[in-house]
Design an enzyme around this catalytic site. Sequence first.
Site, PDB file in Angstrom:
ATOM      1  CE  LYS A 159     -16.073  40.378  -4.403  1.00  0.00           C
ATOM      2  NZ  LYS A 159     -15.077  41.457  -4.155  1.00  0.00           N
ATOM      3  N   GLY A 166     -11.954  33.493  -4.314  1.00  0.00           N
ATOM      4  CA  GLY A 166     -12.638  33.541  -5.604  1.00  0.00           C
ATOM      5  C   GLY A 166     -13.907  32.710  -5.675  1.00  0.00           C
ATOM      6  CE  LYS A 237      -3.776  38.258  -3.271  1.00  0.00           C
ATOM      7  NZ  LYS A 237      -3.652  38.648  -1.854  1.00  0.00           N
ATOM      8  CG  ASN A 291      -6.989  38.551   3.167  1.00  0.00           C
ATOM      9  OD1 ASN A 291      -7.979  37.830   3.124  1.00  0.00           O
ATOM     10  ND2 ASN A 291      -6.439  39.054   2.089  1.00  0.00           N
ATOM     11  NE  ARG A 293      -5.812  34.672   5.287  1.00  0.00           N
ATOM     12  CZ  ARG A 293      -5.243  34.970   4.129  1.00  0.00           C
ATOM     13  NH1 ARG A 293      -3.944  35.228   4.073  1.00  0.00           N
ATOM     14  NH2 ARG A 293      -5.948  35.047   3.019  1.00  0.00           N
ATOM     15  NE  ARG A 339       0.924  33.239  -3.675  1.00  0.00           N
ATOM     16  CZ  ARG A 339      -0.212  33.324  -2.999  1.00  0.00           C
ATOM     17  NH1 ARG A 339      -0.955  32.251  -2.803  1.00  0.00           N
ATOM     18  NH2 ARG A 339      -0.621  34.483  -2.511  1.00  0.00           N
TER      19      ARG A 339
END
Length: 461
Positions: A159, A166, A237, A291, A293, A339
């Site tokens: 990673k 991603g 997502k 995250n 935010r 979404r």
Amino acid sequence: MAIERLFIANRGEIAVRVIRAAQALGIHTIQAHSEADADMLAVKLADEAVCIGPAAARDSYLNVDRVVAAAQKAGADAVHPGYGFLSESPRFARALEAAGITYVGPSADTIERMGDKVAARQAAEAAGTPVVPGSKGRIDGVDEAAQVAATVGYPVMIKAAAGGGGRGIRIADTEDELRKLAPQAQAEAQAAFGDGGLYLERAVRNPRHIEVQILGDGSRAVHCYERECSLQRRRQKVWEEAGAVCLDEETRQALCASAVALAEAVSYSGAGTLEFLYDEASNEFFFIEMNTRIQVEHPVTEMITGVDLVQEMLRIAGGEPLRLTQDQIKVHGHAIEVRINAEDPLMQFMPFPGQVGALRLPEGEGIRVDHCLYEGYQIPPFYDSLIGKVIAHGADRADAITRLRGALRAFGVEGLKTTIPLHLALADDPQVQAGTFHTQWLEPWLDAGNLTPLAATGGAS
């Protein structure tokens, strides 16, 4: 409110969301926009608007100097970054602080610490939050990576230490694969984030993606329970839920408590999300990242708790202590968000920006639509394709799916292709209805041809 003039350094549906939350608190709103976004809905809704540069994001929404200068010129006393763009930029937060403008979010030091996945992992370990077995820090080369992998066991996930979305991720099942894939991951991370740093984790096969919403004021933190975001395409997502029905109550409490412990350990201020992998087979959860935010999927948490997360962010940034205690935050029912992107899901999700024709938005009990649409709006081709979100709240998960299906069928937007057909097909899928999916489930489902024109109608003829 200590904040009187709020500058919104973002666009699209999240800018609309922030404007409405701020105006409800009596705050004057100033909307930033690129030349390509002069006609967007947020510009029309804000009390005033300021152009910050050309269409290209690097010359407008991502240009720290231009955004800060525009906020200063407009007399803003605070800036809300939304999500994406500069929302996790410590340089942006520091530039605003130097200009005497409040950043609606955590401190630059916290953003920096939690934005680096290695530093975040170390913070989690120090707070007693479980992490996936892996390297103790950044790995310096392929030989060191091979040594770590031999210790934690294959398969391993390579990673990027910086960034997200991603990018820079590879999975290796053997040492030969590791030696081949690590340089690829490093090159991708360098290109995407300007930082080729890597670290290694044991790969958890077919995990669930669970995240915990927290609010903190720099000294105390509370959680607003968890969300499940396991339905993903290309690590993005697609469908999000609150809560996670795969968790038993004891695991849920432990997961949420560990998130609060980590938030308090880093003196977190504002709204934030801690993301975890959950191994259903072993009933283990592991922290993966934070995250710093507001999240795209925050509305599902708002629907089940009644907490307006954006307003709470503004109150905290304005100097107020947390208004909520943990026992005041209760869960009611189940919520699902999907979404809505301007893409054609029947044509490999090809972007489909265009002009909005006749628009019909769903209404009804338990239905919320966050969007940036109006009839005649020309969607610019320069940015992310997200144009809105449909959120359905029901007494339980089955009820939420039923309401979601009805809302999607009632959603009409001429002139565009959208991802509504995907969500209708998912709502009718037996495995989705049963909740028996994981982070690796959706792409094989698509590859198997489950999204057909008939399935995309949700069974309607």
